[in-house]
Design a protein around this motif. Structure first.
Motif, mmCIF file in Angstrom:
data_model
loop_
_atom_site.group_PDB
_atom_site.id
_atom_site.type_symbol
_atom_site.label_atom_id
_atom_site.label_comp_id
_atom_site.label_asym_id
_atom_site.label_seq_id
_atom_site.Cartn_x
_atom_site.Cartn_y
_atom_site.Cartn_z
ATOM 1 N N PRO A 173 0.826 -1.220 0.000
ATOM 2 C CA PRO A 173 0.000 0.000 0.000
ATOM 3 C C PRO A 173 0.860 1.270 0.000
ATOM 4 O O PRO A 173 0.540 2.231 -0.703
ATOM 5 C CB PRO A 173 -0.824 -0.128 1.291
ATOM 6 N N GLU A 174 1.966 1.275 0.736
ATOM 7 C CA GLU A 174 2.837 2.458 0.748
ATOM 8 C C GLU A 174 3.564 2.613 -0.586
ATOM 9 O O GLU A 174 3.831 3.731 -1.020
ATOM 10 C CB GLU A 174 3.858 2.373 1.890
ATOM 11 N N ALA A 175 3.883 1.491 -1.221
ATOM 12 C CA ALA A 175 4.518 1.568 -2.541
ATOM 13 C C ALA A 175 3.521 2.149 -3.545
ATOM 14 O O ALA A 175 3.870 2.988 -4.378
ATOM 15 C CB ALA A 175 4.979 0.187 -2.990
ATOM 16 N N ALA A 176 2.247 1.731 -3.430
ATOM 17 C CA ALA A 176 1.216 2.255 -4.338
ATOM 18 C C ALA A 176 1.010 3.753 -4.102
ATOM 19 O O ALA A 176 0.756 4.506 -5.036
ATOM 20 C CB ALA A 176 -0.093 1.497 -4.122
ATOM 21 N N PRO A 207 8.947 1.352 -5.137
ATOM 22 C CA PRO A 207 8.562 -0.056 -5.334
ATOM 23 C C PRO A 207 9.733 -1.042 -5.323
ATOM 24 O O PRO A 207 9.615 -2.146 -4.799
ATOM 25 C CB PRO A 207 7.869 -0.042 -6.696
ATOM 26 N N ARG A 208 10.896 -0.621 -5.869
ATOM 27 C CA ARG A 208 12.044 -1.550 -5.877
ATOM 28 C C ARG A 208 12.511 -1.895 -4.461
ATOM 29 O O ARG A 208 13.157 -2.910 -4.243
ATOM 30 C CB ARG A 208 13.222 -0.921 -6.623
ATOM 31 N N HIS A 209 12.190 -1.033 -3.508
ATOM 32 C CA HIS A 209 12.678 -1.264 -2.137
ATOM 33 C C HIS A 209 11.773 -2.203 -1.336
ATOM 34 O O HIS A 209 12.113 -2.564 -0.211
ATOM 35 C CB HIS A 209 12.838 0.081 -1.412
ATOM 36 N N VAL A 210 10.608 -2.562 -1.877
ATOM 37 C CA VAL A 210 9.733 -3.482 -1.145
ATOM 38 C C VAL A 210 9.892 -4.913 -1.652
ATOM 39 O O VAL A 210 9.175 -5.803 -1.232
ATOM 40 C CB VAL A 210 8.242 -3.053 -1.192
ATOM 41 N N VAL A 211 10.833 -5.100 -2.581
ATOM 42 C CA VAL A 211 11.125 -6.471 -3.014
ATOM 43 C C VAL A 211 12.576 -6.811 -2.678
ATOM 44 O O VAL A 211 13.435 -5.938 -2.644
ATOM 45 C CB VAL A 211 10.868 -6.680 -4.536
ATOM 46 N N VAL A 212 12.804 -8.093 -2.412
ATOM 47 C CA VAL A 212 14.121 -8.543 -1.983
ATOM 48 C C VAL A 212 14.665 -9.495 -3.056
ATOM 49 O O VAL A 212 14.065 -10.548 -3.296
ATOM 50 C CB VAL A 212 14.001 -9.286 -0.626
ATOM 51 N N PRO A 213 15.756 -9.131 -3.734
ATOM 52 C CA PRO A 213 16.275 -10.013 -4.792
ATOM 53 C C PRO A 213 16.777 -11.336 -4.211
ATOM 54 O O PRO A 213 17.620 -11.342 -3.308
ATOM 55 C CB PRO A 213 17.441 -9.215 -5.396
ATOM 56 N N GLU A 252 1.089 -4.982 -9.519
ATOM 57 C CA GLU A 252 -0.282 -4.481 -9.327
ATOM 58 C C GLU A 252 -0.263 -3.165 -8.552
ATOM 59 O O GLU A 252 -1.049 -2.257 -8.846
ATOM 60 C CB GLU A 252 -1.116 -5.532 -8.588
ATOM 61 N N ALA A 253 0.644 -3.062 -7.563
ATOM 62 C CA ALA A 253 0.719 -1.814 -6.775
ATOM 63 C C ALA A 253 1.132 -0.648 -7.673
ATOM 64 O O ALA A 253 0.540 0.436 -7.628
ATOM 65 C CB ALA A 253 1.699 -1.994 -5.614
ATOM 66 N N ILE A 254 2.149 -0.875 -8.523
ATOM 67 C CA ILE A 254 2.618 0.202 -9.417
ATOM 68 C C ILE A 254 1.509 0.557 -10.417
ATOM 69 O O ILE A 254 1.215 1.734 -10.652
ATOM 70 C CB ILE A 254 3.890 -0.233 -10.191
#
Ligand SMILES: Cc1cc2nc3c(=O)[nH]c(=O)nc-3n(C[C@H](O)[C@H](O)[C@H](O)COP(=O)(O)OP(=O)(O)OC[C@H]3O[C@@H](n4cnc5c(N)ncnc54)[C@H](O)[C@@H]3O)c2cc1C
Length: 435
Positions: free
Chosen positions: A51-54, A60-66, A136-138
């Motif tokens: 929700p904060e990324a949206a 958005p790149r910071h809410v995913v972990v490679p 979906e958030a983006i």
């Protein structure tokens, strides 16, 4: 010839898969075991930050972990597991491109998570979007901002109204947080439009039961309803979406209107891909687990998280652990420890965790939280939400980036640029080639 070390196959690289592999990576680096993680995505998504990324508060790149960067020592395969033949200890892997192949293992961890629980509502598949992953958030953020652009440039009142009507179906934390965060962002964005006032927008939350945010308890759920209604948001309880064909929304309370933006957040169900694993499933389609996270009646197979029915040892009613991140992370840690115990010839231990409560953000500086029975509202709850989640988001790298995003936001105005064309990057080039 060197002795073969046990090969642990982790199916799914979400919360459970990533944290399990993370717990095993040191043993893998020492050569004690081999670990392979298979997931169609190369990243794990920290969903509570979606929700904060949206809303644009977190990049958005910071809410995913490679996965490859975080799971050094483990092998990461980008692909989909399409079947498991546990009798022969082989999984069928479908890579992004090229033919399927078999992957042999000694122990398997089933961590396929959940998918949106949908209903056969006319128009839902064509018109609505989910809210479970970063794409979906983006897309939703871009769509909301894009609709403001459309409404601002459109003289037709009906089209303008439809563009400015946003409907969310489902009042759990995913739905309510996304609903509240996006409205907050759109309200802020209207200051840059000379012909759109915040009251021109209509934000509708449709919930089939008589309450929202059950995760924070009835009192805070009611408080949330009141706070959102004060923001002129339409909260429709005991109401169902009946149809949304061609964007024409029909609700069970008789209300009908057009909306360009319909978001479905009405709960989740265990990943149906479990049916191809042959493991025992309960009536909700979840893998039946023992308290020690072994799959019931099967050797060398484990599961946890949203796709697993794990007995809640803190419950007196024989309930199962709820599908949430709080359990998923802790179960994954226990699961990794148990695998290492079994490899060392020891007995696995039971998973036991008493749910501590939930935190929810309702836009900048607004929130609700219930932790260890303590109820918190407003700014302190919002601060608690941020503190809690930044402490939980995996890796020091991601924590630092999220904190930097928030710190930047203290000094600069909110970023409300619409990049709707990201979804159709070739359109301009196509037009050029057509001319
Ligand atoms: C918007 C949102 C907000 C949330 N907020 C909160 C919150 O505030 N607090 C909280 O406690 N919980 C929250 N949750 C719930 C929480 O995110 C989930 O409970 C948690 O992700 C479950 O972890 P999991 O590993 O079981 O599933 P997931 O994390 O979903 O992982 C499943 C993985 O399996 C992969 N997969 C799927 N099919 C295949 C296949 N065939 N082969 C291989 N891999 C496959 C997927 O790509 C995915 O990576 C939220 C969820 C959402 C959607």
């Amino acid at each position: 010839m060197a002795a073969q070390v046990p090969h642990i196959l982790v199916v799914g690289g979400g919360y459970v898969g990533m944290y399990t592999a993370y717990g095993l990576r040191k043993a893998a680096r020492r050569g004690k075991i081999r670990v392979t993680v298979v997931d169609p995505r190369s990243v794990m998504t920290y969903q509570p930050f979606l929700p904060e990324a949206a809303a644009g508060s977190v990049e958005p790149r910071h809410v995913v972990v490679p996965l490859r960067k975080t799971l050094k020592g483990c092998r990461v395969v980008t692909g989909r597991v399409t079947g498991i033949d546990h009798a022969n200890k082989v999984a069928k892997v479908m890579p992004e491109e090229g033919p399927d192949y078999d992957l042999a293992y000694d122990q398997v961890v089933v961590a396929l998570g959940s998918i949106a629980r949908t209903l056969p509502i006319p128009g839902l598949a064509e018109e609505a979007t989910g809210f479970k992953n970063v794409e979906e958030a983006i897309a939703l953020r871009n769509k909301v901002l894009d609709r403001l652009d459309v409404a601002s440039s459109q003289p037709d009142p009906a089209l303008r109204k439809s563009a400015l009507t946003f409907v969310f179906v489902g009042g759990g934390y995913a739905g309510v947080e996304a609903f509240a965060e996006l409205e907050d962002m759109a309200r802020y964005a209207t200051r840059y439009y000379d012909n759109i006032q915040p009251e021109d927008m209509r934000w509708v939350l449709v919930e089939a039961t008589n309450r929202i945010l059950p995760e924070v308890g009835p009192e805070l759920g009611q408080y949330t309803v009141e706070q959102l209604r004060k923001r002129n948001m339409d909260i429709k309880l005991e109401t169902r979406l009946e149809s949304c064909e061609k964007g024409h929304v029909i609700l069970s309370d008789g209300d009908e209107f057009d909306s360009d933006t319909i978001v479905w957040t009405a709960g989740v169900k265990a990943n149906p891909a479990l049916a191809s694993t042959g493991f025992p499933l309960d009536e909700k389609g979840r893998v039946k687990c023992l308290p020690n996270l072994r799959i019931e009646g099967v050797e060398d197979a484990w599961s946890a998280g949203d796709n697993a029915a794990v007995p809640d040892l803190t419950s007196e009613t024989g309930a199962y652990c709820a599908p949430n991140a709080q359990h998923a992370v802790r179960q994954a840690r226990r699961l990794a420890e148990n695998i290492l115990r079994v490899v060392d010839g020891q007995q696995p231990q039971d998973y036991k965790h008493k749910y501590v409560g939930s935190v929810a953000s309702l836009g900048l500086h607004k929130g609700v939280a219930q932790l260890y029975g303590v109820k918190v509202k407003g700014w302190p709850a919002w601060f608690l939400h941020r503190t809690y989640h930044v402490s939980r988001v995996p890796t020091f790298n991601r924590k630092s980036r999220v904190i930097l995003d928030w710190t930047l936001a203290l000094f600069f105005r909110r970023e409300v640029t619409s990049l709707g064309s990201l979804q159709t990057p070739n359109e301009e080039f196509r037009r050029a080639t057509d001319s």
